[in-house]
Design an enzyme around this catalytic site. Structure first.
Site, PDB file in Angstrom:
ATOM      1  N   VAL A  12      13.973 -49.122 -48.067  1.00 31.03           N
ATOM      2  CA  VAL A  12      13.734 -47.842 -48.735  1.00 31.03           C
ATOM      3  C   VAL A  12      13.249 -46.851 -47.683  1.00 31.03           C
ATOM      4  O   VAL A  12      12.651 -47.242 -46.672  1.00 31.03           O
ATOM      5  CB  VAL A  12      12.692 -47.956 -49.867  1.00 31.03           C
ATOM      6  CG1 VAL A  12      13.280 -48.688 -51.055  1.00 31.03           C
ATOM      7  CG2 VAL A  12      11.421 -48.635 -49.384  1.00 31.03           C
ATOM      8  N   SER A  13      13.521 -45.566 -47.918  1.00 27.95           N
ATOM      9  CA  SER A  13      13.248 -44.551 -46.901  1.00 27.95           C
ATOM     10  C   SER A  13      11.804 -44.078 -46.873  1.00 27.95           C
ATOM     11  O   SER A  13      11.337 -43.585 -45.846  1.00 27.95           O
ATOM     12  CB  SER A  13      14.177 -43.350 -47.111  1.00 27.95           C
ATOM     13  OG  SER A  13      15.531 -43.740 -47.044  1.00 27.95           O
ATOM     14  N   THR A  14      11.100 -44.206 -47.980  1.00 30.37           N
ATOM     15  CA  THR A  14       9.708 -43.753 -48.027  1.00 30.37           C
ATOM     16  C   THR A  14       8.800 -44.857 -48.553  1.00 30.37           C
ATOM     17  O   THR A  14       9.241 -45.749 -49.283  1.00 30.37           O
ATOM     18  CB  THR A  14       9.558 -42.512 -48.936  1.00 30.37           C
ATOM     19  OG1 THR A  14       9.955 -42.852 -50.272  1.00 30.37           O
ATOM     20  CG2 THR A  14      10.433 -41.365 -48.435  1.00 30.37           C
ATOM     21  N   GLN A  17       8.518 -45.623 -52.387  1.00 30.86           N
ATOM     22  CA  GLN A  17       9.637 -46.246 -53.085  1.00 30.86           C
ATOM     23  C   GLN A  17       9.467 -47.761 -53.065  1.00 30.86           C
ATOM     24  O   GLN A  17       8.690 -48.302 -52.277  1.00 30.86           O
ATOM     25  CB  GLN A  17      10.964 -45.864 -52.422  1.00 30.86           C
ATOM     26  CG  GLN A  17      11.328 -44.387 -52.550  1.00 30.86           C
ATOM     27  CD  GLN A  17      12.601 -44.048 -51.799  1.00 30.86           C
ATOM     28  OE1 GLN A  17      12.747 -44.348 -50.625  1.00 30.86           O
ATOM     29  NE2 GLN A  17      13.539 -43.416 -52.488  1.00 30.86           N
TER      30      GLN A  17
END
Length: 204
Positions: A12-14, A17
């Protein structure tokens, strides 16, 4: 008969999340395929284009030791968002005879469709490389048409340095960079070593 050993990669990018949905879907898919999950690799808060992906790096190390023979990933953009980077990872796994399965795209790299995917991916990467070189050459031609002094300048500017680094990052050989930018091989190496402009050798 022993089950085929498999692994899962989720990203996940952040940090806010969660990878839980990815993991649940991939665990279910592996179970339905009769595969044993021996490892799960999870990257939190990592962009798809970021160079540093700690869990993925560990995954590639374990792949070399044959810890698993199948890798599950929810989708292509979870593994990488850069064509060049994706191709490198897929080719490395393919060389190690590891099957890569993307759930969303329904791609299995050992199937006929999967092999077609690899061919298309390679073609896209090559096209990107050729397009980039073409744009740089077009810029040089445009500058010539405007009467700017080109050839082998006595001093290098920041634009040329950036172009050299961009070409190298996209897999262009040192010799091809030298020909494209019209500078010496030694100058290319000096630029890639990050020497200051004032200390770079003459491009001649």
């Amino acid at each position: 008969m022993d089950k085929i050993r498999s692994a899962i990669y989720a990203r996940v990018s952040t940090n806010d999340q969660t990878t839980e949905n990815q993991l649940l879907a991939l665990r279910d898919l592996a179970e339905r395929n009769g595969h044993q999950i021996v490892a799960e690799y999870i990257d939190h808060g990592v962009s798809g284009v970021a160079a540093k992906k700690d869990a993925r790096a560990k995954l590639l190390l374990d792949a070399k030791t044959k810890k698993f023979s199948v890798l599950y990933c929810v989708s292509i953009d979870r593994l990488s968002r850069s064509t060049k980077d994706l191709l490198q990872v897929v080719e490395e796994l393919n060389t190690l005879n590891i099957t890569l399965i993307f759930q969303r795209e329904n791609i299995d790299t050992k199937s006929a469709m999967g092999q077609f995917f690899l061919t298309v991916l390679s073609s896209i990467a090559q096209l990107e490389r050729e397009t980039m070189i073409s744009r740089i050459n077009a810029g040089i031609a445009r500058a010539k048409s405007q009467g700017k002094k080109l050839g082998r300048p006595s001093k290098l500017n920041a634009s040329l340095v950036n172009a050299v680094n961009l070409l190298r990052e996209n897999g262009v050989s040192i010799r091809d960079i030298s020909k494209t930018a019209n500078i010496g091989v030694g100058t290319v190496y000096a630029i890639l070593r990050g020497q200051e402009l004032s200390k770079l050798p003459s491009a001649a």
